[in-house]
Design a protein around this motif. Structure first.
Motif, PDB file in Angstrom:
ATOM      1  N   PHE A   1      11.395 115.463  25.548  1.00 49.87           N
ATOM      2  CA  PHE A   1      12.405 115.950  26.475  1.00 49.87           C
ATOM      3  C   PHE A   1      13.102 117.178  25.892  1.00 49.87           C
ATOM      4  O   PHE A   1      13.306 118.175  26.596  1.00 49.87           O
ATOM      5  CB  PHE A   1      13.427 114.851  26.787  1.00 49.87           C
ATOM      6  N   SER A   2      13.458 117.121  24.619  1.00 50.33           N
ATOM      7  CA  SER A   2      14.106 118.261  23.974  1.00 50.33           C
ATOM      8  C   SER A   2      13.202 119.486  23.976  1.00 50.33           C
ATOM      9  O   SER A   2      13.669 120.611  24.175  1.00 50.33           O
ATOM     10  CB  SER A   2      14.497 117.911  22.533  1.00 50.33           C
TER      11      SER A   2
ATOM     12  N   MET B   1       6.374 114.831  30.715  1.00 46.16           N
ATOM     13  CA  MET B   1       7.149 115.918  30.101  1.00 46.16           C
ATOM     14  C   MET B   1       6.286 116.933  29.348  1.00 46.16           C
ATOM     15  O   MET B   1       6.498 118.138  29.493  1.00 46.16           O
ATOM     16  CB  MET B   1       8.262 115.349  29.224  1.00 46.16           C
TER      17      MET B   1
ATOM     18  N   VAL C   1      17.069 118.316  34.389  1.00 43.38           N
ATOM     19  CA  VAL C   1      17.329 118.142  32.956  1.00 43.38           C
ATOM     20  C   VAL C   1      18.720 117.541  32.746  1.00 43.38           C
ATOM     21  O   VAL C   1      18.881 116.540  32.057  1.00 43.38           O
ATOM     22  CB  VAL C   1      17.183 119.484  32.189  1.00 43.38           C
ATOM     23  N   SER C   2      19.727 118.148  33.349  1.00 43.43           N
ATOM     24  CA  SER C   2      21.088 117.649  33.152  1.00 43.43           C
ATOM     25  C   SER C   2      21.267 116.267  33.789  1.00 43.43           C
ATOM     26  O   SER C   2      21.959 115.409  33.239  1.00 43.43           O
ATOM     27  CB  SER C   2      22.130 118.636  33.672  1.00 43.43           C
TER      28      SER C   2
ATOM     29  N   THR D   1       6.095 120.931  30.195  1.00 44.33           N
ATOM     30  CA  THR D   1       6.355 121.869  29.101  1.00 44.33           C
ATOM     31  C   THR D   1       5.198 122.856  28.947  1.00 44.33           C
ATOM     32  O   THR D   1       5.415 124.060  28.807  1.00 44.33           O
ATOM     33  CB  THR D   1       6.587 121.109  27.775  1.00 44.33           C
TER      34      THR D   1
ATOM     35  N   LEU E   1      24.154 123.007  31.579  1.00 48.05           N
ATOM     36  CA  LEU E   1      23.118 122.759  30.578  1.00 48.05           C
ATOM     37  C   LEU E   1      23.693 122.700  29.167  1.00 48.05           C
ATOM     38  O   LEU E   1      23.208 121.929  28.338  1.00 48.05           O
ATOM     39  CB  LEU E   1      22.025 123.827  30.670  1.00 48.05           C
TER      40      LEU E   1
ATOM     41  N   MET F   1      16.277 109.715  26.905  1.00 49.96           N
ATOM     42  CA  MET F   1      16.104 111.168  26.895  1.00 49.96           C
ATOM     43  C   MET F   1      16.842 111.852  25.752  1.00 49.96           C
ATOM     44  O   MET F   1      16.339 112.810  25.181  1.00 49.96           O
ATOM     45  CB  MET F   1      16.562 111.777  28.230  1.00 49.96           C
TER      46      MET F   1
ATOM     47  N   PHE G   1      13.285 120.921  27.478  1.00 48.83           N
ATOM     48  CA  PHE G   1      14.601 121.556  27.651  1.00 48.83           C
ATOM     49  C   PHE G   1      14.604 122.922  26.949  1.00 48.83           C
ATOM     50  O   PHE G   1      14.984 123.945  27.530  1.00 48.83           O
ATOM     51  CB  PHE G   1      15.665 120.623  27.079  1.00 48.83           C
TER      52      PHE G   1
ATOM     53  N   ASN H   1      19.013 113.904  34.018  1.00 47.76           N
ATOM     54  CA  ASN H   1      18.388 112.894  33.159  1.00 47.76           C
ATOM     55  C   ASN H   1      19.213 112.571  31.921  1.00 47.76           C
ATOM     56  O   ASN H   1      18.961 111.573  31.253  1.00 47.76           O
ATOM     57  CB  ASN H   1      16.983 113.332  32.762  1.00 47.76           C
TER      58      ASN H   1
ATOM     59  N   TRP I   1      10.180 111.292  34.994  1.00 45.52           N
ATOM     60  CA  TRP I   1      10.273 111.886  33.664  1.00 45.52           C
ATOM     61  C   TRP I   1       9.924 110.824  32.632  1.00 45.52           C
ATOM     62  O   TRP I   1      10.666 109.854  32.455  1.00 45.52           O
ATOM     63  CB  TRP I   1      11.677 112.425  33.434  1.00 45.52           C
TER      64      TRP I   1
END
Length: 119
Positions: free
Chosen positions: A73-74, A30, A55-56, A34, A97, A67, A77, A58, A25
């Motif tokens: 990253f956001s 990313m 995700v969680s 996405t 999450l 992150m 997510f 990282n 990542w």
């Protein structure tokens, strides 16, 4: 083809494979993931669960400081939550999450948390 790429980047875990195996990542990978998720390929629930776990994960490791402030990253997510919300609910990953979203330090954290709570 996009679904296959996502599955290859995020292989399903087994007893012999640690959770963090798969893609690295970073700011280069990313946006690729996405963009793939934005195309909404049909993904198996196990792959969506694997993405949620990644995700969680990282946001709880040494990468957390990078992150939690990363817009890329956001964005990933947020895309996962908005495009695959029903599958996330089906896999039982919402609570984990939401906890992860609270650790974000970007302007998108509230939007992600709100979207998760609606599920």
């Amino acid at each position: 083809a996009i679904a296959l790429l996502i599955e290859l980047l995020h292989p399903l875990t087994s007893e012999k494979k640690p959770l963090h195996r798969g893609m690295e990542w970073n700011d280069n990978t990313m946006p690729l993931v996405t963009a793939c998720l934005n195309r909404q390929p049909i993904l198996d629930n196990r792959v969506v669960a694997r993405l949620a776990d990644a995700v969680s994960h990282n946001l709880t490791t040494d990468l957390k400081q990078l992150m939690e402030k990363s817009i890329k990253f956001s964005n990933l997510f947020h895309t996962l939550v908005t495009k695959y919300g029903a599958q996330l609910r089906a896999t039982g990953k919402i609570g984990r999450l939401i906890q992860a979203a609270y650790t974000l330090k970007t302007f998108m954290s509230k939007s992600i948390t709100t979207s998760l709570k609606k599920l």
